[in-house]
Each structure stands twice: as C-alpha cells, then as structure tokens.
Motif scaffolding. Structure first.
Motif, PDB file in Angstrom:
ATOM      1  N   SER A   1       0.847  -1.187   0.000  1.00  0.00           N
ATOM      2  CA  SER A   1       0.000   0.000   0.000  1.00  0.00           C
ATOM      3  C   SER A   1       0.887   1.242   0.000  1.00  0.00           C
ATOM      4  N   GLU A   2       0.298   2.376  -0.339  1.00  0.00           N
ATOM      5  CA  GLU A   2       1.046   3.633  -0.358  1.00  0.00           C
ATOM      6  C   GLU A   2       1.575   3.972   1.032  1.00  0.00           C
ATOM      7  N   THR A   3       0.789   3.606   2.058  1.00  0.00           N
ATOM      8  CA  THR A   3       1.197   3.880   3.443  1.00  0.00           C
ATOM      9  C   THR A   3       2.464   3.130   3.801  1.00  0.00           C
ATOM     10  N   VAL A   4       2.507   1.839   3.433  1.00  0.00           N
ATOM     11  CA  VAL A   4       3.691   1.024   3.720  1.00  0.00           C
ATOM     12  C   VAL A   4       4.887   1.519   2.912  1.00  0.00           C
ATOM     13  N   LEU A   5       4.643   1.858   1.639  1.00  0.00           N
ATOM     14  CA  LEU A   5       5.725   2.304   0.758  1.00  0.00           C
ATOM     15  C   LEU A   5       6.389   3.564   1.285  1.00  0.00           C
ATOM     16  N   ASN A   6       5.599   4.432   1.855  1.00  0.00           N
ATOM     17  CA  ASN A   6       6.131   5.698   2.374  1.00  0.00           C
ATOM     18  C   ASN A   6       6.443   5.643   3.865  1.00  0.00           C
TER      19      ASN A   6
ATOM     20  N   LEU B   1       8.865  -1.465   5.717  1.00  0.00           N
ATOM     21  CA  LEU B   1       8.724  -1.764   4.289  1.00  0.00           C
ATOM     22  C   LEU B   1       9.468  -3.040   3.928  1.00  0.00           C
ATOM     23  N   VAL B   2      10.720  -3.147   4.357  1.00  0.00           N
ATOM     24  CA  VAL B   2      11.538  -4.319   4.032  1.00  0.00           C
ATOM     25  C   VAL B   2      10.956  -5.578   4.661  1.00  0.00           C
ATOM     26  N   GLN B   3      10.545  -5.504   5.920  1.00  0.00           N
ATOM     27  CA  GLN B   3       9.960  -6.673   6.583  1.00  0.00           C
ATOM     28  C   GLN B   3       8.689  -7.124   5.867  1.00  0.00           C
ATOM     29  N   HIS B   4       7.858  -6.162   5.503  1.00  0.00           N
ATOM     30  CA  HIS B   4       6.591  -6.485   4.825  1.00  0.00           C
ATOM     31  C   HIS B   4       6.855  -7.207   3.508  1.00  0.00           C
ATOM     32  N   VAL B   5       7.748  -6.674   2.698  1.00  0.00           N
ATOM     33  CA  VAL B   5       8.016  -7.254   1.373  1.00  0.00           C
ATOM     34  C   VAL B   5       8.709  -8.607   1.495  1.00  0.00           C
ATOM     35  N   GLU B   6       9.741  -8.699   2.333  1.00  0.00           N
ATOM     36  CA  GLU B   6      10.483  -9.956   2.444  1.00  0.00           C
ATOM     37  C   GLU B   6       9.624 -11.071   3.032  1.00  0.00           C
ATOM     38  N   ASN B   7       8.771 -10.753   3.996  1.00  0.00           N
ATOM     39  CA  ASN B   7       7.881 -11.773   4.559  1.00  0.00           C
ATOM     40  C   ASN B   7       6.916 -12.290   3.503  1.00  0.00           C
ATOM     41  N   ALA B   8       6.392 -11.369   2.684  1.00  0.00           N
ATOM     42  CA  ALA B   8       5.471 -11.775   1.622  1.00  0.00           C
ATOM     43  C   ALA B   8       6.178 -12.661   0.600  1.00  0.00           C
ATOM     44  N   LEU B   9       7.400 -12.273   0.221  1.00  0.00           N
ATOM     45  CA  LEU B   9       8.144 -13.046  -0.772  1.00  0.00           C
ATOM     46  C   LEU B   9       8.522 -14.418  -0.236  1.00  0.00           C
ATOM     47  N   ARG B  10       8.952 -14.467   1.025  1.00  0.00           N
ATOM     48  CA  ARG B  10       9.313 -15.767   1.617  1.00  0.00           C
ATOM     49  C   ARG B  10       8.107 -16.694   1.658  1.00  0.00           C
ATOM     50  N   SER B  11       6.954 -16.146   2.028  1.00  0.00           N
ATOM     51  CA  SER B  11       5.741 -16.963   2.103  1.00  0.00           C
ATOM     52  C   SER B  11       5.377 -17.490   0.720  1.00  0.00           C
ATOM     53  N   GLY B  12       5.517 -16.639  -0.289  1.00  0.00           N
ATOM     54  CA  GLY B  12       5.203 -17.065  -1.648  1.00  0.00           C
ATOM     55  C   GLY B  12       6.140 -18.150  -2.144  1.00  0.00           C
ATOM     56  N   ILE B  13       7.422 -17.981  -1.858  1.00  0.00           N
ATOM     57  CA  ILE B  13       8.411 -18.978  -2.273  1.00  0.00           C
ATOM     58  C   ILE B  13       8.167 -20.305  -1.560  1.00  0.00           C
ATOM     59  N   ALA B  14       7.861 -20.232  -0.259  1.00  0.00           N
ATOM     60  CA  ALA B  14       7.585 -21.457   0.502  1.00  0.00           C
ATOM     61  C   ALA B  14       6.368 -22.176  -0.055  1.00  0.00           C
ATOM     62  N   ALA B  15       5.335 -21.421  -0.406  1.00  0.00           N
ATOM     63  CA  ALA B  15       4.118 -22.023  -0.952  1.00  0.00           C
ATOM     64  C   ALA B  15       4.408 -22.726  -2.279  1.00  0.00           C
TER      65      ALA B  15
END
Length: 376
Positions: free
Chosen positions: A196-201, A207-221
């Motif tokens: 979201s714009e809020t997280v991006l800014n 920001l880094v935790q949000h993106v990396e957690n999402a990517l790790r979850s996707g890769i694990a899936a």
C-alpha cells in the motif's frame, strides 16, 4: 514538479516518436517521389523532438542525481551496518515501485558485484529471501537448498573405483538407468508482494519486513506445491514425490503405523540411518488413536519415540514419505528479476519477483511412500 518515474515515461514517449520520425526521414531520403518540402518538414520535426528529449533528459538526470545524493547522505548518517542494508533494500523496493533504475549506490550498499544496475535482483537480497530457513515450508528443515547457476551434481557424494561398492541394488539399477549425475533446470515462477502507499512511504524497516515476509511466504508455498503435487503441472513432474514419473517405491501395511515401520525397514541402511518421516498431523493423530487404546502416555510422547524416526509435519504430504531428505534438493538459479505491477481491483501496487528454480529428487531409491492396504 514531475517525479522521476513520470520524467522517465516522458523520455520513453518522446524517444519513440523521435525514432519513428528518423525512420520516416530515412525512407523519404531514398524515395524519388518525396519532395524537398517533405524531407525538410521531417528534419524540422526531428530537430524539435530531439530538443524536447534533451530538455526532459536534463531534468531527469538532475532529479536522479539529487535523489542519489540524498540516499548517499542518508546512508552516511547510519552507523549500524545492518540498518544500512535495510535502508538500501528499502530504496531498491521504492525504486522498483516508482519505475526508476536501481542506482549503483544501492547495489554497492547491498554488497552486490553487479554495479552496472539493471533489473537483476542483487545477490544479497536474493540470498536473504531465498536462503533463510522458512518456517512455512517444513521441507526447508531437512532438504538441501542452493542458489547456483547451471547446477550439476553427482547423485552420490562419493564413489569408488569399483562399481560394486554400491550395496543397494535399487540404487545401482537407478544409476545405471538414469546416470550418476543430476542437472538442475530453470522453471520460472512469480511472487507478488502487495504494497500500500502507506507502507511504501513508511519506515525502511517496516517496508523491508513487509516485502520480504510476503516473498518468503510465496516462495515457501511454491516449493511445497511442486514437492507434494499429486497432479503436477506439465514439465514439473520430476519435482513431486508423488508423480508417476518418479515412481517412488510404495510400501503397504494394514494401517499407517505398520506401513511406515515397513517403509523404514525397506530402506537400505545407507538411507535408513538418516531417514525422516514427512506426514500430515492428521495421519499422525490417527496412529496415536490406534496405538493408545486408552493409554494417555502415548499422547505426550515425542513422535520419534512412537515411529522410530524424526517426524516432520506437512499438510501437503497426503501419504507419508519416508527417506533420507538430503537427496531432496531445491536450487534457485541466479538471475531473479524484479518489477512492479498493479492490482486494478484493489488499487494495491505489487512488488513482483520473477525467479527460476528446480526441485530434484536426486535418488528415488532413498525414499519410500507408506500406504494403507485397502480392505476387501
């Protein structure tokens, strides 16, 4: 004032128009039917477009230099090396989401060798995302994971000058049939991290935790999906323990407990010593219900005490898999791409990573699948 992304878009638009006029001018120059007025008009159009392009480029380069200077100044004020990396990652994500090139300052701060920029995900970021243990993929605890381009490995970790050293006849047959090396392929998949714009800014750390957690979850899936697929996608059949292509030996029993114990016994001693059991928690609970028969102590016992080997729970393991999981190997080919996308329905921007990986079961004979015999 326009943003860097808007200026980059303007440069692209004017640049395309300029290329089109240059092509038309080249055609008119050799066309005997073209008048001098036509050629002069195109020359003037080319001159105007070139001037526009140069003005936009100057604005773009000036703004980009200012932002680089701000980032350099920002990094200079951060003393903690770990926080510097977090800030550099945040800038990489923001640069991607705003459609601008990743600067050499960001790449250098991340310790990447590819200081030429471009679209390739810096190795430091790739390793953090791919190589860290993922709690959501239980196979990560027991399988091998690497990040190597064009990986090729021997199926056995050692050899002798006499082929007869292989005591397991199934392994010997498999090596004779499929060869003694395994080559890893490149199978593409994408992972989307909604921002979201809020997280991006927001703060760099969030920001880094949000993106990396999402990517790790996707890769694990994705890893779990290919490894436990009962109907694998075309081209991914070799990645699944359950595929008919791998045809892992099935051991049956009148119940799961007996089938698993028989599967462990059926493994050659070379694999049995390091064997583990991957199964669903529901199947394990069924075994406990069967064995307990009113004995409450079994419910508090460790799974290894019950089944004789360490147990890893995975909901995707529809039939228990027994074996030496060091022969299950995930490899990520270097060369991840990152880009941005937008979910039109929600309006959320997506940070997208395209990665290439492969899962190889290096030796099928190192595994068994436990099944219950259907009663007549």
């Amino acid at each position: 004032m326009k943003t860097l992304f808007e200026l980059k878009q303007d440069m692209t638009t004017v640049g395309q128009q300029l290329q089109k006029v240059e092509a038309q001018l080249a055609e008119k120059a050799v066309d005997p039917k073209a008048t001098m007025d036509d050629i002069q008009a195109l020359q003037q159009s080319k001159k105007d477009l070139q001037m526009r392009f140069d003005v936009i480029k100057e604005q773009h380069d000036q703004l980009e230099a200012e932002q680089k200077a701000k980032f350099k100044d920002k990094l200079g004020k951060i003393e903690d090396p770990k926080q510097k990396v977090v800030s550099a990652k945040a800038e990489l994500i923001r640069a991607t989401m705003r459609g601008k090139a990743v600067s050499t300052d960001i790449l250098q701060a991340l310790g990447d060798n590819n200081t030429g920029g471009g679209k390739f995900l810096p190795k430091t970021v790739a390793n953090d995302i791919i190589m860290e243990p993922l709690a959501k993929n239980p196979l990560r605890e027991i399988s091998t994971v690497t990040n190597i381009t064009n990986l090729e490995l021997p199926k056995l970790s050692y050899t002798l000058d006499d082929d007869d050293f292989i005591a397991d006849t199934e392994t010997a047959k498999e090596l004779k049939l499929t060869g003694d090396t395994v080559s890893f392929g490149r199978y593409k998949f994408k992972v989307f991290a909604g921002i979201s714009e809020t997280v991006l800014n927001g703060t760099d750390t969030n920001l880094v935790q949000h993106v990396e957690n999402a990517l790790r979850s996707g890769i694990a899936a994705k890893e779990k999906k290919v490894a436990f697929a009962t109907s694998p996608k075309t081209g991914e059949e070799h990645m699944s323990f359950y595929s008919t292509q791998n045809n892992i030996k099935k051991i049956t029993g009148e119940n799961l407990y007996k089938a698993i114990k028989a599967a462990i016994s059926d493994l050659h001693e070379d694999y049995r010593e390091n064997a583990k059991i991957v199964m669903t928690f529901a199947d394990y609970s069924e075994i406990i219900e069967l064995l307990a028969n009113g004995n409450a102590t079994l419910y508090t016992a460790q799974p290894e005490q019950i089944l004789g080997k360490p147990v890893i729970f995975a909901d995707g393991a529809v039939k228990p898999i027994v074996g030496d999981f060091s022969y299950s190997h995930f490899n990520y080919d270097i060369g991840e791409l990152f880009e941005r996308d937008k979910d039109i329905k929600t309006g959320i921007e997506q940070f997208v990573v395209t990665a290439w990986f492969d899962h190889q079961i290096k030796l099928k004979s190192a595994f068994r699948i436990a099944e219950v015999v259907a009663t007549p």
